[in-house]
Motif scaffolding. Sequence first.
Motif, PDB file in Angstrom:
ATOM      1  N   THR A 156      31.505  38.579  39.910  1.00  0.00           N
ATOM      2  CA  THR A 156      30.642  39.496  39.153  1.00  0.00           C
ATOM      3  C   THR A 156      30.958  39.370  37.663  1.00  0.00           C
ATOM      4  O   THR A 156      32.107  39.468  37.257  1.00  0.00           O
ATOM      5  CB  THR A 156      30.889  40.955  39.599  1.00  0.00           C
ATOM      6  N   GLY A 157      29.947  39.119  36.889  1.00  0.00           N
ATOM      7  CA  GLY A 157      30.144  39.037  35.439  1.00  0.00           C
ATOM      8  C   GLY A 157      30.896  37.807  34.972  1.00  0.00           C
ATOM      9  O   GLY A 157      31.379  37.763  33.841  1.00  0.00           O
ATOM     10  N   ALA A 158      30.983  36.792  35.812  1.00  0.00           N
ATOM     11  CA  ALA A 158      31.688  35.569  35.387  1.00  0.00           C
ATOM     12  C   ALA A 158      30.959  34.929  34.212  1.00  0.00           C
ATOM     13  O   ALA A 158      29.736  34.961  34.145  1.00  0.00           O
ATOM     14  CB  ALA A 158      31.762  34.582  36.547  1.00  0.00           C
ATOM     15  N   PHE A 159      31.707  34.385  33.299  1.00  0.00           N
ATOM     16  CA  PHE A 159      31.065  33.669  32.192  1.00  0.00           C
ATOM     17  C   PHE A 159      32.037  32.650  31.614  1.00  0.00           C
ATOM     18  O   PHE A 159      33.258  32.777  31.760  1.00  0.00           O
ATOM     19  CB  PHE A 159      30.590  34.639  31.096  1.00  0.00           C
ATOM     20  N   ILE A 218      36.851  29.859  32.426  1.00  0.00           N
ATOM     21  CA  ILE A 218      35.805  30.709  32.994  1.00  0.00           C
ATOM     22  C   ILE A 218      36.429  32.087  33.248  1.00  0.00           C
ATOM     23  O   ILE A 218      37.417  32.200  33.991  1.00  0.00           O
ATOM     24  CB  ILE A 218      35.243  30.114  34.297  1.00  0.00           C
ATOM     25  N   ALA A 219      35.876  33.102  32.592  1.00  0.00           N
ATOM     26  CA  ALA A 219      36.397  34.468  32.753  1.00  0.00           C
ATOM     27  C   ALA A 219      35.854  35.079  34.040  1.00  0.00           C
ATOM     28  O   ALA A 219      34.676  34.882  34.379  1.00  0.00           O
ATOM     29  CB  ALA A 219      35.986  35.327  31.567  1.00  0.00           C
ATOM     30  N   GLY A 254      40.555  41.700  34.871  1.00  0.00           N
ATOM     31  CA  GLY A 254      40.433  40.573  35.780  1.00  0.00           C
ATOM     32  C   GLY A 254      41.296  39.411  35.345  1.00  0.00           C
ATOM     33  O   GLY A 254      42.483  39.588  35.049  1.00  0.00           O
ATOM     34  N   GLY A 255      40.677  38.221  35.270  1.00  0.00           N
ATOM     35  CA  GLY A 255      41.462  37.051  34.880  1.00  0.00           C
ATOM     36  C   GLY A 255      40.563  35.879  34.554  1.00  0.00           C
ATOM     37  O   GLY A 255      39.368  36.050  34.292  1.00  0.00           O
ATOM     38  N   ARG A 256      41.147  34.705  34.548  1.00  0.00           N
ATOM     39  CA  ARG A 256      40.414  33.506  34.135  1.00  0.00           C
ATOM     40  C   ARG A 256      40.750  32.321  35.021  1.00  0.00           C
ATOM     41  O   ARG A 256      41.880  32.196  35.484  1.00  0.00           O
ATOM     42  CB  ARG A 256      40.824  33.110  32.715  1.00  0.00           C
ATOM     43  N   LEU A 257      39.758  31.443  35.180  1.00  0.00           N
ATOM     44  CA  LEU A 257      40.035  30.115  35.728  1.00  0.00           C
ATOM     45  C   LEU A 257      40.365  29.207  34.552  1.00  0.00           C
ATOM     46  O   LEU A 257      39.617  29.155  33.570  1.00  0.00           O
ATOM     47  CB  LEU A 257      38.824  29.563  36.470  1.00  0.00           C
TER      48      LEU A 257
END
Lengths: 400, 400
Positions: free
Chosen positions: B32-35, B54-55, B88-91
């Motif tokens: 959800t809300g990834a960008f 990618i957040a 959250g976090g990040r890729l």
Amino acid sequence: MSEDGRAKSELAGIPQYDLRILNPGAIQINVTGAFIVDEDQVDGRLTPPDTRDIALPHHHERVSHLAVDIGGSLAKIVYFTRDKNGNGGRLNFTKFETDKIDECIEYMAELLDSRKQGRETQHIMATGGGAFKYYDRLRERLGVEVSRGEEMECLIAGLDFFITQIPEEVFNYSDTNPMCFAESRPNIYPYLLVNIGSGVSMIKVTGPQNFVRIGGSSLGGGTLWGLLSLLTDANSYDEMLEMAQEGDNTQVDMMVGDVYGGDYSKIGLKATNIASSFGKVFKESAKIPHNGEKDPAEVLAKRQGLFRSQDISRSLLYAISNNIGQIAYLQAQKHQLEHIYFGGSYIRGHPKTMHTLSYAINFWSKGEKKAYFLRHEGYLGAVGAFLKQRPKEEWIAGNQ
Amino acid sequence: MSEDGRAKSELAGIPQYDLRILNPGAIQINVTGAFIVDEDQVDGRLTPPDTRDIALPHHHERVSHLAVDIGGSLAKIVYFTRDKNGNGGRLNFTKFETDKIDECIEYMAELLDSRKQGRETQHIMATGGGAFKYYDRLRERLGVEVSRGEEMECLIAGLDFFITQIPEEVFNYSDTNPMCFAESRPNIYPYLLVNIGSGVSMIKVTGPQNFVRIGGSSLGGGTLWGLLSLLTDANSYDEMLEMAQEGDNTQVDMMVGDVYGGDYSKIGLKATNIASSFGKVFKESAKIPHNGEKDPAEVLAKRQGLFRSQDISRSLLYAISNNIGQIAYLQAQKHQLEHIYFGGSYIRGHPKTMHTLSYAINFWSKGEKKAYFLRHEGYLGAVGAFLKQRPKEEWIAGNQ
């Protein structure tokens, strides 16, 4: 190859061939008993040079023209000479690098000169890109009429002639039988012609005057020759092919086994398949970095010194042959063509090249399509132009 | 590219994506809300580096693994990090040359070490050929479980994720709009994935777990990199691409106009089409023959001195991109696939490459097929492996 060429023509039993039926206005060549003159053959050579003469023992009419096909790299000449003993005559084949076009024109001038008889007008049939580019130069130096033949038309006319009229010209390649002469087929159409010169043209042919260029590739003989002239010290294309014959491409190519440590059987790749052509090179080259202080030429010389010219030549020959094979298969598949003829001056009887092209066609088509080669592979256009002699007006109309 | 990446994810309106539906046993990532985090963007650069984060602002679950895709040339790592502020976090994405695999493994060791918490077991998801070749080395140095993902499955899983879940990841290229983000399609199948790494794989995908490798080519990124490391003094692949950007291929390529003196309109070839890649080179090289007395290295240095590195780079980039484009089109045509995705680490946001691939697809298909590119093009396999976490037994069974 039989030792007595003459015997073959009787076996072939080909009727007199009137090209005027196929190409209105074309000359009549009596091909009864035509055969490739094999006496120059030297032991051990897999295939003879592609400049071997074709004897026409029953052709006695005078021939007042010669033909030239000027491509991007090579200019090919076809001309007729009479037999001194009155046994008809011969078609002769010779070639020059296009860069030495003046030598080529000089050669034609001498030919015309030597044949001058009475007041009969001689002339030139020219095709290929150079027929346009060098048109003025040809006319000025030779002082005769120069008619121009449309390149694709000439290629097809030449190939049709070789397929239908010349015994032991067309063959299939296999490692066990490198020159398995093709049986004549009652109807040769449709077929795919893959003409590999400097670049590659793929032409779908559905009848004597019915064809369309369906594709091509810029990765052809000129690419192989050009890259290898920068990567090996070979002086000629033939030297490069000889080098390739002795090379081991696995020294420069990244094999599937190098990536996977073995087969990648799930998707049908063997450890011995090439994963990436030249894929091993940058890893080695990286050991000799260019730091901006060194002479660039010195860096490159050191990097190149890491690899054998033979291995590089073999790798590039494989890469380009495989690639042409795959595209030819895909085009043949798309257009439902079963028979694939390879023409042009790329192959030159080189077994590794024919192996690779045949293998690619066989592999991808699961044996449904066949690769054919020609002993006079480089002369399709020149022979086509030679045969398609027509009044100049017609040619010019045909050019547009 | 919008300046505020966060705004985009709201526009996209993507629901929570449970990978377990598609891949039983896979992890759940809240997208959800990834960008894509664009703040690193620097002015004028057409595309951002493919290592942009990618957040995942709504993913809060712990992630106990990282993924690596070890190809023939590059090893790509994907891992998750938590946001320090609890958002959250990040890729994260990073890559190493496979030749420096020990540096890559060391990097993973540090990552694992920094994340060590309590007694939770961490582990590695590995894919690509190197997951097999370096399996023992990975296990020994890292001291954790290493699960192996089947390469093609991971590629497809990663691509599916990027297509369906990450806004502004997939785009079409045109000269006027170099990054035209693709609209999401309700049903993404079937499609053709053309993965260009060291070599090229072409995979027909008809469903999440349904695919077949239909072809490929050994002429890929490894070929470009390898040949240019011998022909230019560039130290890296990126340097070569920069050189290519400034080059003029007509200095080394034989153009249709060079052969014909103009267009060859009858068969639809323009004077500006490439007839033969590197086709001008041997003519120039021939002026510096190797006579057997000279030092071969000196001869080659002189020959190479005739051409600019930039022009050579541009020519080879065009040749390989054109070739891949043509084969991709033919395969897409044969298998009736309209959408063609280009993955792998070959393109790197390089406009000339995307132009050439797009042009080839558009030209050959007469506009019927579309070329898609990805900002994280090199990480399909690594992301797929990251997402496809499953019990080790399953992976091993899947590998055979």
